[in-house]
Scaffold this motif. Sequence first.
Motif, PDB file in Angstrom:
ATOM      1  N   VAL A  70       0.870  -1.186   0.000  1.00 41.59           N
ATOM      2  CA  VAL A  70       0.000   0.000   0.000  1.00 41.59           C
ATOM      3  C   VAL A  70       0.901   1.229   0.000  1.00 41.59           C
ATOM      4  N   ARG A  71       0.721   2.095  -0.982  1.00 37.79           N
ATOM      5  CA  ARG A  71       1.520   3.322  -1.078  1.00 37.79           C
ATOM      6  C   ARG A  71       0.743   4.550  -0.615  1.00 37.79           C
ATOM      7  N   HIS A  72      -0.582   4.584  -0.902  1.00 37.72           N
ATOM      8  CA  HIS A  72      -1.370   5.768  -0.552  1.00 37.72           C
ATOM      9  C   HIS A  72      -2.824   5.371  -0.374  1.00 37.72           C
ATOM     10  N   LEU A  73      -3.487   5.989   0.591  1.00 38.66           N
ATOM     11  CA  LEU A  73      -4.914   5.782   0.835  1.00 38.66           C
ATOM     12  C   LEU A  73      -5.615   7.124   0.795  1.00 38.66           C
ATOM     13  N   HIS A  74      -6.775   7.154   0.152  1.00 35.05           N
ATOM     14  CA  HIS A  74      -7.578   8.379   0.123  1.00 35.05           C
ATOM     15  C   HIS A  74      -9.044   7.982   0.174  1.00 35.05           C
ATOM     16  N   ALA A  75      -9.707   8.339   1.248  1.00 38.33           N
ATOM     17  CA  ALA A  75     -11.129   8.026   1.394  1.00 38.33           C
ATOM     18  C   ALA A  75     -11.931   9.287   1.102  1.00 38.33           C
ATOM     19  N   ALA A  76     -12.889   9.164   0.183  1.00 37.20           N
ATOM     20  CA  ALA A  76     -13.758  10.275  -0.170  1.00 37.20           C
ATOM     21  C   ALA A  76     -15.175   9.737  -0.351  1.00 37.20           C
ATOM     22  N   GLY A  77     -16.086  10.219   0.464  1.00 33.83           N
ATOM     23  CA  GLY A  77     -17.444   9.697   0.384  1.00 33.83           C
ATOM     24  C   GLY A  77     -17.486   8.246   0.817  1.00 33.83           C
ATOM     25  N   SER A  78     -18.190   7.439   0.058  1.00 33.39           N
ATOM     26  CA  SER A  78     -18.341   6.027   0.421  1.00 33.39           C
ATOM     27  C   SER A  78     -17.240   5.144  -0.160  1.00 33.39           C
ATOM     28  N   VAL A  79     -16.317   5.734  -0.920  1.00 29.35           N
ATOM     29  CA  VAL A  79     -15.285   4.961  -1.610  1.00 29.35           C
ATOM     30  C   VAL A  79     -13.891   5.355  -1.119  1.00 29.35           C
ATOM     31  N   ALA A  80     -13.032   4.361  -0.996  1.00 35.86           N
ATOM     32  CA  ALA A  80     -11.632   4.606  -0.680  1.00 35.86           C
ATOM     33  C   ALA A  80     -10.787   4.245  -1.893  1.00 35.86           C
ATOM     34  N   HIS A  81      -9.871   5.113  -2.242  1.00 36.60           N
ATOM     35  CA  HIS A  81      -8.939   4.886  -3.349  1.00 36.60           C
ATOM     36  C   HIS A  81      -7.616   4.450  -2.732  1.00 36.60           C
ATOM     37  N   GLU A  95     -10.247   0.518  -5.863  1.00 35.13           N
ATOM     38  CA  GLU A  95     -11.328   1.240  -5.197  1.00 35.13           C
ATOM     39  C   GLU A  95     -12.085   0.237  -4.344  1.00 35.13           C
ATOM     40  N   ILE A  96     -12.203   0.538  -3.045  1.00 33.83           N
ATOM     41  CA  ILE A  96     -12.932  -0.327  -2.128  1.00 33.83           C
ATOM     42  C   ILE A  96     -13.891   0.534  -1.314  1.00 33.83           C
ATOM     43  N   SER A  97     -14.857  -0.097  -0.681  1.00 35.49           N
ATOM     44  CA  SER A  97     -15.797   0.657   0.146  1.00 35.49           C
ATOM     45  C   SER A  97     -15.100   1.121   1.425  1.00 35.49           C
ATOM     46  N   ARG A  98     -15.663   2.163   2.030  1.00 31.40           N
ATOM     47  CA  ARG A  98     -15.102   2.646   3.291  1.00 31.40           C
ATOM     48  C   ARG A  98     -15.192   1.575   4.373  1.00 31.40           C
ATOM     49  N   SER A  99     -16.282   0.791   4.347  1.00 36.89           N
ATOM     50  CA  SER A  99     -16.432  -0.256   5.350  1.00 36.89           C
ATOM     51  C   SER A  99     -15.367  -1.350   5.148  1.00 36.89           C
ATOM     52  N   GLU A 100     -15.039  -1.662   3.880  1.00 36.57           N
ATOM     53  CA  GLU A 100     -13.980  -2.636   3.608  1.00 36.57           C
ATOM     54  C   GLU A 100     -12.626  -2.093   4.055  1.00 36.57           C
TER      55      GLU A 100
END
Length: 128
Positions: A70-81, A95-100
């Motif tokens: 994992v190099r970078h995480l960015h959560a925006a709304g219901s999706v995390a990049h 792209e994964i869900s915020r809950s995941e």
Amino acid sequence: EQVGTPQEVYDLPASPFVYQFLGNVNKLPANRFAEKSPISDSYAGHIYVRPHDVEILGPTANRGGHPATVRHLHAAGSVAHVSLETPEGELVEAEISRSELAALALRSGDKVSLRLRQGATFPEDYAI
């Protein structure tokens, strides 16, 4: 380039151009991903996979998928990049869900395994 309903063209793109034109896509070398992917058994060309079709198996490198960091995480709304890097240096966007994201408890630097759920391969075009 391709004729069909919007859903048909998105789900079954006829060429790499169509695949890339209709949204974000990872273009990964088949020779590194084919043996651990249900998408292709061909070791030539590339595998095209959308970020939402990249499954992150968790913070361990031995779960049957392709290892990555994992190099970078960015959560925006219901999706995390999630930006990942393979040991060979390929960058992979997921792209994964915020809950995941919360369930996986991912952090930058974590070692994970990736699985490609769905994607496509195309014959190489050697036009001169």
